[in-house]
Design an enzyme around this catalytic site. Sequence first.
Site, mmCIF file in Angstrom:
data_model
loop_
_atom_site.group_PDB
_atom_site.id
_atom_site.type_symbol
_atom_site.label_atom_id
_atom_site.label_comp_id
_atom_site.label_asym_id
_atom_site.label_seq_id
_atom_site.Cartn_x
_atom_site.Cartn_y
_atom_site.Cartn_z
ATOM 1 N N LYS A 108 14.242 24.105 -56.097
ATOM 2 C CA LYS A 108 13.333 25.182 -55.674
ATOM 3 C C LYS A 108 12.648 24.812 -54.352
ATOM 4 C CE LYS A 108 9.030 25.340 -57.500
ATOM 5 N NZ LYS A 108 7.874 25.348 -56.580
ATOM 6 N N ASN A 109 12.051 23.617 -54.312
ATOM 7 C CA ASN A 109 11.229 23.282 -53.152
ATOM 8 C C ASN A 109 12.057 23.007 -51.905
ATOM 9 O OD1 ASN A 109 8.969 23.769 -54.600
ATOM 10 N ND2 ASN A 109 8.465 21.612 -55.002
ATOM 11 N N CYS B 218 -4.964 27.420 -55.057
ATOM 12 C CA CYS B 218 -4.250 27.828 -56.261
ATOM 13 C C CYS B 218 -4.803 26.995 -57.406
ATOM 14 C CB CYS B 218 -2.752 27.654 -56.105
ATOM 15 S SG CYS B 218 -2.255 25.955 -56.051
ATOM 16 N N ARG C 73 -5.742 23.106 -51.444
ATOM 17 C CA ARG C 73 -4.542 23.132 -50.611
ATOM 18 C C ARG C 73 -4.748 23.767 -49.232
ATOM 19 N NH1 ARG C 73 0.382 24.547 -54.624
ATOM 20 N NH2 ARG C 73 1.561 23.339 -53.104
ATOM 21 N N ASP D 8 4.724 16.349 -59.391
ATOM 22 C CA ASP D 8 5.355 17.467 -60.101
ATOM 23 C C ASP D 8 5.962 17.050 -61.449
ATOM 24 O OD1 ASP D 8 4.637 19.121 -58.047
ATOM 25 O OD2 ASP D 8 6.603 19.145 -57.087
ATOM 26 N N ARG E 42 8.882 30.907 -62.245
ATOM 27 C CA ARG E 42 8.818 30.579 -60.823
ATOM 28 C C ARG E 42 9.705 29.385 -60.501
ATOM 29 N NH1 ARG E 42 3.280 29.213 -58.761
ATOM 30 N NH2 ARG E 42 4.685 28.831 -57.034
HETATM 31 N N1 EPU Z 1 -3.033 18.932 -47.765
HETATM 32 C C1 EPU Z 1 -4.113 19.070 -46.933
HETATM 33 N N2 EPU Z 1 -3.940 19.724 -45.730
HETATM 34 C C2 EPU Z 1 -2.722 20.242 -45.366
HETATM 35 C C3 EPU Z 1 -1.620 20.098 -46.236
HETATM 36 C C4 EPU Z 1 -1.810 19.434 -47.444
HETATM 37 O O1 EPU Z 1 -5.217 18.620 -47.218
HETATM 38 O O2 EPU Z 1 -2.629 20.812 -44.270
HETATM 39 C C5 EPU Z 1 -3.222 18.273 -49.077
HETATM 40 C C6 EPU Z 1 -3.011 19.277 -50.219
HETATM 41 O O3 EPU Z 1 -4.176 20.030 -50.481
HETATM 42 C C7 EPU Z 1 -2.613 18.376 -51.348
HETATM 43 C C8 EPU Z 1 -1.839 17.248 -50.659
HETATM 44 O O4 EPU Z 1 -2.226 17.300 -49.282
HETATM 45 O O5 EPU Z 1 -3.738 17.861 -51.994
HETATM 46 C C9 EPU Z 1 -0.328 17.374 -50.765
HETATM 47 O O6 EPU Z 1 0.113 18.569 -50.179
HETATM 48 P P1 EPU Z 1 1.556 18.751 -49.524
HETATM 49 O O7 EPU Z 1 1.375 19.487 -48.250
HETATM 50 O O8 EPU Z 1 2.294 17.458 -49.522
HETATM 51 O O9 EPU Z 1 2.230 19.710 -50.599
HETATM 52 P P2 EPU Z 1 2.878 21.133 -50.375
HETATM 53 O O10 EPU Z 1 3.832 21.091 -49.243
HETATM 54 O O11 EPU Z 1 1.819 22.170 -50.374
HETATM 55 C C10 EPU Z 1 4.916 20.580 -51.909
HETATM 56 C C11 EPU Z 1 5.550 21.223 -53.119
HETATM 57 C C12 EPU Z 1 4.662 21.031 -54.336
HETATM 58 C C13 EPU Z 1 4.468 19.527 -54.552
HETATM 59 C C14 EPU Z 1 3.868 18.899 -53.279
HETATM 60 C C15 EPU Z 1 3.710 17.390 -53.378
HETATM 61 C C16 EPU Z 1 6.820 23.019 -52.126
HETATM 62 C C17 EPU Z 1 7.041 24.478 -51.976
HETATM 63 N N3 EPU Z 1 5.769 22.632 -52.861
HETATM 64 O O12 EPU Z 1 3.678 21.286 -51.724
HETATM 65 O O13 EPU Z 1 5.354 21.579 -55.440
HETATM 66 O O14 EPU Z 1 3.623 19.301 -55.630
HETATM 67 O O15 EPU Z 1 4.727 19.192 -52.156
HETATM 68 O O16 EPU Z 1 4.916 16.783 -53.643
HETATM 69 O O17 EPU Z 1 7.608 22.233 -51.619
HETATM 70 C C18 EPU Z 1 5.610 22.521 -57.583
HETATM 71 O O18 EPU Z 1 6.811 22.665 -57.331
HETATM 72 O O19 EPU Z 1 5.137 22.675 -58.748
HETATM 73 C C19 EPU Z 1 4.686 22.161 -56.506
HETATM 74 C C20 EPU Z 1 3.376 22.340 -56.564
#
Ligand code: EPU
Length: 423
Positions: free
Chosen positions: A22-23, A118, A123, A309, A401
Site C-alpha cells: 500500500k505505502n 489523524c 503529523r 506499523d 484501507r
Molecule cells: N513528521 C513531522 N514533520 C513532517 C513529517 C513527519 O514531524 O514534516 C513526523 C510525523 O508526525 C511522525 C514521524 O515524523 O511522528 C514519522 O512520519 P513520516 O513522515 O516518516 O511518516 P509518513 O510518511 O507520514 C509513512 C506511512 C505510515 C508509516 C510511517 C512511518 C505512507 C503512506 N504512510 O507515513 O503508514 O507509519 O511512514 O513508517 O507511506 C500505515 O500504513 O498504517 C501508516 C500509518
Amino acid sequence: MDSILVRSNGPLKGQIPIAGAKNACLTLMPATLLSEEPLTLTNAPRLSDIRTMTQLLQSLGSEVTSLQEGRVLAMSSHGPVNTHADYDIVRKMRASNLVLGPLLAREGIAEVSLPGGCAIGARPMDIHTDGLAQMGAEIELRDGYLHAKAAGGRLKGAVIDFPFASVGATENIMMAATLAKGTTVINNAAREPEIVDLATCLRAMGAQIEGDGTSSITVQGVERMHGATHPVVTDRIELGTYMLAPAICGGEVELLGGRINLLAAFCEKLDAAGIAVSETERGLTVARKNGDIRAVDVTTEPFPGFPTDLQAQIMALLCTAEGTSVLEEKIFENRFMHAPELIRMGARIEVHGGTATVTGVDKLRGAPVMATDLRASVSLILAGLAAEGETKVSRVYHLDRGYEHVVAKLRGVGANIERIKDA
Ligand code: EPU
C-alpha cells in the site's frame, strides 16, 4: 457498517499470498505527474486508499485505469494538469500530500490542502515544506491550503538535512528533485523499502538517483522523464501481520512473496519470542518453536528498525506471552489505541505516554471491540483468533484501507472468521 466476527480456532495451515505494498503504491502513483508518458504499475494492491489516490489524481487531470481487477494501474498525465488538490479528497488520506512534490516539479506551482492530523498523531508537514523551500519554493499556508510556487518557475537542487528521517518527506523531495535544475542531496533520508521502490521506478522513468536505501540520497535533475512499467514491492506490513497469525494460533503458514530482508528487525523479535521463520523458494514459513511464547521488548524506529506499523499486531501476540514486555512507540505520539480494546479482551496492559507494558495472561477472551485505525483493527483480529469465544470487531472500514481480502486470506489457512453486515 460491516463488522468482522472472529472465533477461536486451532492451528492454522496453508499459504497466504502477500499483495503489493500500500505505502509503496501510494507514493508511486503520484510519480505519474512527473511525465507526459504513461506509467503502469503492476502488482498493485486492491484497497480503498488506492481508490482515494486514483480519485485525487483524476481530479488533477491524470488518467488512471484499473486493469486486471485492480492488479494493474495504467496511468497517464499527458494533458493539462490541475494544480489544486482539494480538501474533500486530501482529508480522507494523509498520503494525498505526496502530490505536492510532483506538482511543484512539473508545473512550478501547487495548492495542496494540508491534510490535518489523524488518530495516531498530529503529523505535521514541516519537513516536506522546509525541504521544498530550500529548493526555491515559496510556500504559504492560506485557507487550509499550502500554496507553493517555485521561484523562476522551476525548483533548483539543494543540500537538505532532514531533522528526522521522514518517509513522506523523503518521497516528496525525491520526486520534486527529479525535474529540478541541478543536484539535490537529502541527508538523514528515510531508508524504507518503499523509498528504494520509488527510486527504482523513478530511475526507470529516466531519473538520476543514487543512494536510495542509505541515509544520503543524491538526485541529479533531468529535463524530462519518460514512461515506464514498474512492479510494486511486496507489502512488508501485510507480510508481518500474517506472520503473526500462526505465531498466535499455532500451526505453520507459508507467506508467498515474503522475504526476511524486508522485516529483519521484526523477524529477530519473533525469534526471541519463540517463533521460527524460514525462507522458502516462494516466500517465508512461520511456525512456533517448541514451547511457549516469551515476552520481548520492542522499540519502534525508522527502517531498518522495528516498524511502527507492526507495533499493534505484535502487542496482540505478547498479550499471552510468558512474562512482561515493554513496547516503546517512538514514531507516533498516539499509537496505543488498540490497548484499551485488548484490555477489554482480558489483556494486562499499562500505557504511560509512549510506553506500553504488557504482562502476559494465559488466555484472552472474546469481546465486542472497536477498530480505531488501520493497524489497530488488524491487531484486534489477530487477538480474536486465539481468544476464547467470539470477538466482534466493528468499524472495519479502517481495515479496508490497507488489507485486501483479509477474511478470505485468513479463512484460506483455516481461521474461523467472517464479515457480517450490521442490521
Ligand atoms: N513528521 C513531522 N514533520 C513532517 C513529517 C513527519 O514531524 O514534516 C513526523 C510525523 O508526525 C511522525 C514521524 O515524523 O511522528 C514519522 O512520519 P513520516 O513522515 O516518516 O511518516 P509518513 O510518511 O507520514 C509513512 C506511512 C505510515 C508509516 C510511517 C512511518 C505512507 C503512506 N504512510 O507515513 O503508514 O507509519 O511512514 O513508517 O507511506 C500505515 O500504513 O498504517 C501508516 C500509518
